[in-house]
Scaffold this active site. Structure first.
Site, PDB file in Angstrom:
ATOM      1  N   SER A 144       0.811  -1.260  -0.348  1.00  0.00           N
ATOM      2  CA  SER A 144       0.124   0.327   0.379  1.00  0.00           C
ATOM      3  C   SER A 144       0.629   1.530  -0.372  1.00  0.00           C
ATOM      4  CB  SER A 144      -1.130   0.003   1.064  1.00  0.00           C
ATOM      5  OG  SER A 144      -1.292   1.215   1.360  1.00  0.00           O
ATOM      6  N   TYR A 157      -1.940  -0.447  11.324  1.00  0.00           N
ATOM      7  CA  TYR A 157      -2.301  -0.780   9.114  1.00  0.00           C
ATOM      8  C   TYR A 157      -0.519   0.004   8.382  1.00  0.00           C
ATOM      9  CZ  TYR A 157      -3.816  -0.720   4.132  1.00  0.00           C
ATOM     10  OH  TYR A 157      -3.759  -1.579   3.075  1.00  0.00           O
TER      11      TYR A 157
END
Length: 260
Positions: A144, A157
């Site tokens: 990501s 995350y």
């Protein structure tokens, strides 16, 4: 003859979103594909769609929780029996939960690392020996832009995805001379169920409309839009091609210029 004829690709989180798009893109290159995930019913629906589109005999499924080491090794053995040795691994399974740092519990922290980082570790350990034995392999980790920069309210995350990028770079050096490449793609906010959940959370917490919430997520992309799953999948498939052998240890942002 397609570039990946004869190759077997396993895609985790393959039942929907980026994972399903990756499976479709790899099938288009001639690979046999196994989609893996926890939701067997969802995997069956996606497999049926992929088979109907173009590949009636080149799609298999295995149900697995990537955070469970023993289950991963058993599922990968099953996949190899169904479709042959695993030549390509796409570590796409992931989950995003948000919370301010001081409200991030230890359980929340462990869950984000278990699914997003340790899951990739387990899957890579299960697939890599066969690649090394064959002298050829491709590992693509779907990280990501959160693995390249920071975001508020998703510290667990972000930490996990930074770990995925670090794992990519370290392993790429270990296997560089053994015919195996290891790379990461780092999508920005992408049109998936995960982003829809983020939109819902913004709406609930701020009272904004769906269009306003989506615009907020898209604002970080200089193209002022959400990335499409197929765009991420095309980058993944390219990294898997024999012609991409010089690509190794890279973290490639698929984000419209958000990270340079």
């Amino acid at each position: 003859m397609a570039s990946l004829d004869g190759k077997h690709a396993l895609v985790t989180g393959g039942g929907r979103g980026i994972g399903a798009a990756c499976a479709k893109a790899l099938l288009a290159q001639g690979a046999r594909v196994t989609i893996a995930g926890r939701d067997r019913a969802g995997l069956e629906r996606t497999a049926e769609s992929l088979r109907a589109a173009s590949a009636p005999d080149r799609v298999a499924i295995v149900a697995v929780d990537v955070s469970d080491e023993a289950a991963v090794h058993e599922a990968f053995r099953e996949a190899a029996l169904l479709s042959g040795a695993i030549d390509i691994l796409v570590n796409n399974a992931g989950q995003a939960l948000s919370a301010p740092f001081m409200k991030t519990s230890a359980a929340h922290w462990r869950q984000m690392l278990d699914v997003n980082l340790t899951g990739a570790f387990h899957c890579t350990q299960a697939a890599l020996p066969g690649m090394l034995e064959a002298g050829w392999g491709r590992i693509v980790n779907v990280a990501s832009t959160a693995g390249m920069t920071g975001y508020r309210y998703v510290s667990a995350y972000v930490a996990a995805k930074h770990g995925v990028v670090g794992l990519t770079r370290a392993l790429a050096l270990e296997v560089a001379a053994k015919g195996v490449t290891v790379n990461a793609v780092c999508p920005g906010f992408t049109e998936t169920d995960m982003v829809q959940q983020a939109v819902a959370a913004i709406m609930q917490k701020t009272g904004r409309s769906e269009d306003e919430a989506r615009a907020e997520l898209a604002a970080g992309n200089p193209q002022r839009r959400l990335v499409q799953a197929e765009e991420v999948a095309n980058a993944v498939a390219w990294l898997c091609l024999p012609e991409s052998a010089a690509m190794n240890g890279q973290a490639i942002a698929v984000a419209g210029g958000e990270v340079m």
